[in-house]
Design an enzyme around this catalytic site. Sequence first.
Site, PDB file in Angstrom:
ATOM      1  N   SER A 376     109.714 -23.553  98.345  1.00 35.19           N
ATOM      2  CA  SER A 376     109.963 -23.466  96.796  1.00 35.19           C
ATOM      3  C   SER A 376     111.005 -22.382  96.528  1.00 35.19           C
ATOM      4  O   SER A 376     111.763 -22.236  95.692  1.00 35.19           O
ATOM      5  CB  SER A 376     108.798 -23.608  95.930  1.00 35.19           C
ATOM      6  OG  SER A 376     107.985 -22.466  96.447  1.00 35.19           O
ATOM      7  N   ASP A 490     102.116 -20.843 104.041  1.00 32.00           N
ATOM      8  CA  ASP A 490     101.139 -20.662 105.313  1.00 32.00           C
ATOM      9  C   ASP A 490     100.405 -19.354 105.005  1.00 32.00           C
ATOM     10  O   ASP A 490      99.001 -19.530 105.268  1.00 32.00           O
ATOM     11  CB  ASP A 490     101.945 -20.370 106.718  1.00 32.00           C
ATOM     12  CG  ASP A 490     102.895 -21.335 106.937  1.00 32.00           C
ATOM     13  OD1 ASP A 490     102.704 -22.223 107.540  1.00 32.00           O
ATOM     14  OD2 ASP A 490     103.883 -21.344 105.995  1.00 32.00           O
ATOM     15  N   HIS A 631     107.060 -17.298  91.803  1.00 33.32           N
ATOM     16  CA  HIS A 631     108.157 -17.637  92.427  1.00 33.32           C
ATOM     17  C   HIS A 631     109.243 -16.531  91.882  1.00 33.32           C
ATOM     18  O   HIS A 631     109.127 -15.807  91.106  1.00 33.32           O
ATOM     19  CB  HIS A 631     108.746 -18.886  91.895  1.00 33.32           C
ATOM     20  CG  HIS A 631     108.041 -20.215  92.577  1.00 33.32           C
ATOM     21  ND1 HIS A 631     106.672 -20.830  91.951  1.00 33.32           N
ATOM     22  CD2 HIS A 631     107.944 -20.844  93.758  1.00 33.32           C
ATOM     23  CE1 HIS A 631     106.188 -21.737  92.873  1.00 33.32           C
ATOM     24  NE2 HIS A 631     107.082 -21.705  93.752  1.00 33.32           N
TER      25      HIS A 631
END
Length: 1432
Positions: A376, A490, A631
């Site tokens: 993203s 991850d 983000h």
Amino acid sequence: MGLLLLLLLLGQGQNPETFQFLCDPKKSGSDAPATSVHSLRPSDIRFVAGIGDVETVTDSGTAGAEEHCRTRTRPQQACVDVVTALSDIIRHFNPSVLRPVCPLGERAVPHSAAEDLWAQAKELVRSMQENQQLDFQNDWKLINVFFTNTNHCHLCLFTQQQRHVTGGMDQLTRMLDYLLQEVPKAFVNLVDLSEVVGVSPWRQGTQLSPAAEPCTCSGDTSKLSKLVAQWSYQESWERLLASSKYNEQESFAVVFQPFFYETALSPRSEEWPLQDATTLALNLWNSMMQPAGQKDEPFRANERRLTKCPSQENPYLFTYSNSDYLPTLTNLHEKSEVTDGAEIRCLDKDPSDRIPTSVHRLKAADIKVIGALGDSLTAGNGAGSRPGDILDVFTQYRGLSWSVGGDGNLSTVTTLANILREFNPSLKGFSVGTGKENSPGAFLNQAVAGNVAGDLTVQARRLVDLMQNDTLIDFQQDWKIITMFIGGNDLCDFCNNPAHYSPQNFTDNIRKALDILHAEVPRAFVNLVKVLEITDLRELYNEKKVSCPRLILRNLCPCVLTPEENSTELAALIEVNRRYQEMTHQLVESGRYDTREDFTVVLQPFFEKVDMPKTSEGLPDSSFFAPDCFHFSRKSHAHAASGLWTNMLEPVGQKTTRHDFESKINITCPNEAWPFLRTYKNSVQGHGSHLLCEDRAPSASPPTSVHSLRPADIRVVAALGDSLTAGNGIGSKPGDLPDVTTQYRGLSYSSGGDGSLETVTTLPNILRKFNGYLTGYALGTGGANDTNAFLNQAVPGAKAEELAGQVQALVQRMKDDHRVNFHEDWKVITVQIGGSDLCDYCTDSNLYSAANFFAHLREALDILHREVPRALVNLVDFMSPSVMRQAFLGSPDTCPAQQASIFCNCVLTPRENSQELARLEVVTRAYQSSMRELVESGRYDTREDFSVVLQPFFHSVRLPLLEDGRPDTSLFAPDCIHPSQKFHSQLARALWVNMLEPLGRKTDTLDLTADVALSCPTQNEPFLRTVRNSNYTYPTQPAVENWGSDFLCMGWSPSSSVPTSVHELRPADIRVVAALGDSLTTAVGARPSNSSDLLVSWRGLSWSVGGDGALETHTTLPNILKKFNPRIFGFSTGTQEETAGLNVAVEGARARDMPAQARDLVERMKNSPEVNLEEDWKLITLFIGGNDLCHYCENPEAHSPGEYVRHIQQALDILYELPRAFVNVVQVMELAGLHQGQGGKCDMPLAAQSNCSCFRRSQENMLEMQELKQVNWNFQSGVSRFSYWHQYLQREDFTVVVQPFFQNTLVPLDERGGADLTFFSEDCFHFSERGHAEMAIALWNNMLEPVGRKTTSNNFTYSRTKLKCPSPERPYLHTLRNSQLLQDPAEAEAGPAVLSWAAPVAAGGGLVVGVGSVMAWRAVRRRQRGNLSTRF
């Protein structure tokens, strides 16, 4: 479990300690009752109630679904359980709280949810009004309204949520209106249990949305979508309630209490929540303790947590008013100021003249296609969202993406694509606008939100297909930039599945994606952006002054944000983050993707170390983030684009690893001299190197054996030596001779750490490619004591004798420095010494002898071996003198030839083909042989975690010549002696190659012009090589053909005229040699006998007087003297009496026989036609005492120390008659050690075991043995005064010098620790030829040592180079006077009264002790004396 706990909490069996209740009720505020619901404290609450259905499961074990159905608690009872547990918490603040109530909500006829809640509310009001203990008008009440949803519209998009929340509020209005109208002083919790309480398939409970009207979510179903929807649902309720009539009064308030699980939910069609009422109540209480709008604590299904406490600052229950609640979505129409554009002012924006065929010659303007892979952060989620518009984080602003977005142009939007469009406006592949990866505007931005490394192969395949199928792209000819960035997701999920998200799997998944690109995409430059340092996100999350949707943050990245500070979980995450970075680094630098000229992968590390940007107030600056605080905002995207572009222009090894997000964006221009995008191959500059090793992994677990040591296991590097290792002159400019004194330690081949391997080739920089956490290397310039020298402890000018001091300093530094785990870290220590010793060899050949070099080197390595765990020691040869001479003398115009004597006198000043130069070469070989002998002895291979390996690459150096035949001095510093950086680079490469080469096949030559490629460990041979893992056996020492010695002395001419003073006597002045003594001087048994007869006297091999053969085959004192004066006379040869010469020793002689031998010797000299009695200088050696000690116990008085000394003095008095005589008196050895040391290991029980009865018997009696040792010592100390005896100091041409090398000599041991019988004859008592050679060497070396500073022990190690040499400063045999122990002859005539030497005093004291001991021994017992036949 819940029901049982409920009973314990209630009156029957109630136990308040069941809760982990740590609150202090006294700290919850004043005692005055609350007048407003907004200042309501827990202690003000008098009554707790609940309405609505609550279903719980009684056991949170692992029972099946059927069991759960049987044990589900009835709704009303469950409600009672919850409010009872909640009431019990409040009771800690107000013990008078009343029994809680849950009115019956069931009806015979089904009702709607609104009707059911309204009915329960009416029943609750009635029960409160009728409760005689409750003051209905004045007591504060806590009412909990429980409700659930069945259609999950709260997990849908915003428009559906709004409709659903409004509808739900409509159904609650009648009930809330009734409570507002009828109940004074009430705090109402609106408790949404949609995600907590399971809904029974056969009854619906209190549901606001009928099952007949399901809510079908549409659009994004990703984890992010669910989390944002979850948060939005909560925000919608809170915004609606905060602005409602229910929060306008001072006596009534309604607060939404959400319950969400730790992670984003999926529809629970088959999963039952395993909760008990107590846990539910505790979570509700904790939610009440959080301000409205900040209720982000998740509901944990199986965890009992501590009870939160009111604070002194906020002692009340939180309402929308006292929480200063402001809806997050209130400023959506405000536009944020966009300032992320940039400008570029590069003069050269042109492409290459021809389309390049090599990726290493690629200019920015040559790029025609751009693409990207990732998650993203590359998809651009929320990049263009307005502040506070959290729902818009769903939107993927691909046109703003830092690595591939193409919205606007560089002046308005800073992205890599827009930067490249400044160089090539025809660039293709960039994404524009918004949308997912399959939207038309995405183009070659194939990043997928929520993806992890395991998804990259799908992305890579899709990207390749898109490029191949697009008609606007010439797939074969167009140059492409592809940026890959992955890893955040991850790390965020690592703790949930450590095996799946392991560093190895992470790297393998990236490798698979890169392999696809490498195999299928021509003409591509791939940026692999290193995973960011994600833990800084915790700083933003934990700062409560910054408004962030923490519910979203926590669930998006639980493994980063939920661990406690200093916890093992956080430490594990940090380590995995580091390993992600490290292993991707190793993958790229393995050279796996540098096998084609038109393809490369470059690791761009600007995200490696991230500092959270801050506001002027010092708070985390949320403007760099999208509204979800996770983000990137377009501001961060712009900075990321700038950081990536800068990295692409920086050479590998010099790339920025910490981008400054707070600085102004500056677009760098390509270097005019080197305008290409930097790759691993084109970044190698000047003295750098390229390492193509694919396998750079450490051992699976830290090795315990040095023979299983991989390069990546090395944690510490260190070095010892002289100016070559210290780095003198490495960085000096040509002609800057004074700068050679500067120690450029950071450039030193074995320990320097300046720059990186791409710019500076050193052993540490090579090892850092395997282990980025290597430590110990030196940086910059300075001395050994400077901090930046660290573990480079080399000292300019250091010689072998100073090496032990360096070792001790190194060991101490390693122990003291926190960066070194002394006992656990593996260390590589490089030792190089010897050059300075050779430079000064001719000034004192004794001091710098090969034997001393060997001894000093052994001492240093012994300390390392003894004190340093886990170490591999490289022992490196020194530079050959011939190379130094070739460089220095071959360029007289360039090199400072006039200063040769200052720089390295003994190497640079001897003439070509001179004897001095030949001698230097012999000494050099002896030094090298000593190093090899020491290592191959196996002395340092006795521990599993330690080894010394000889690296022989410096043994033979090929110096390149220029076209005119002169040597290439660019390889040297301005002094033409020290190596330059160019030379050091080759040394580092050669050392590294040597370390990976097995023993027996190591390169022992160094071609300074060769392109030395850096070797790599292989799968079959991954270890640094040692003797064991090389399957190598050290060559056995060839059988010694003889015990001769090499003669290395220079300037051995006699005095210009025959000296008249014994104190000016040179070895070459000696004309006659003679000896007195016993069988040790007649050399009995020096060679094995051929029969069973008595041992033969090999007088020609006698250490002090034998003259058989020559020095090269037989080491004796006369053979040494023959090198100075071939015409010497008096030595004995052969075995016959007729050839005994002036060897008057007699087997079996004792001290009492010395006067007779002296008289015999004088007569022989007088009668010999070969001896000019008056003119010839004579050297006479007297050695006696062994038989006296062996026979001492027979007659202690006759063999007492006093008698021993008296007999020797008588002999010396006779010798005093001889003119021009130098007399050696050798102290008797300690015989007790000789006999004890052999331990009965002899093959023949001869003299030593059976005939020297005093020692044989004394071994059975400690008192007698101690007495014999004392007598032995008294013998030694008694003769020691002869050097100072006044009557022997009267004449100028006569002296007596005591030679003490036997004083502390111990029995030599073999490799197994037993007595080394090769030094002894067949009877294990007399000396063999080897033993005689050792005695001759020791005697000769003693003669060249000053009185008072003579060696008192002998080093029993085989070496042909142990002989010392007279020096120009000390050319004479040493006497008391020329040892400067007497100032002038006049002082000598004053007699012993003026001498205050320690030796005579000790001797006298020893005699006194000896006499006393003898008397004590005799008083104990007297022994029968037998007929003893042992003879010396």
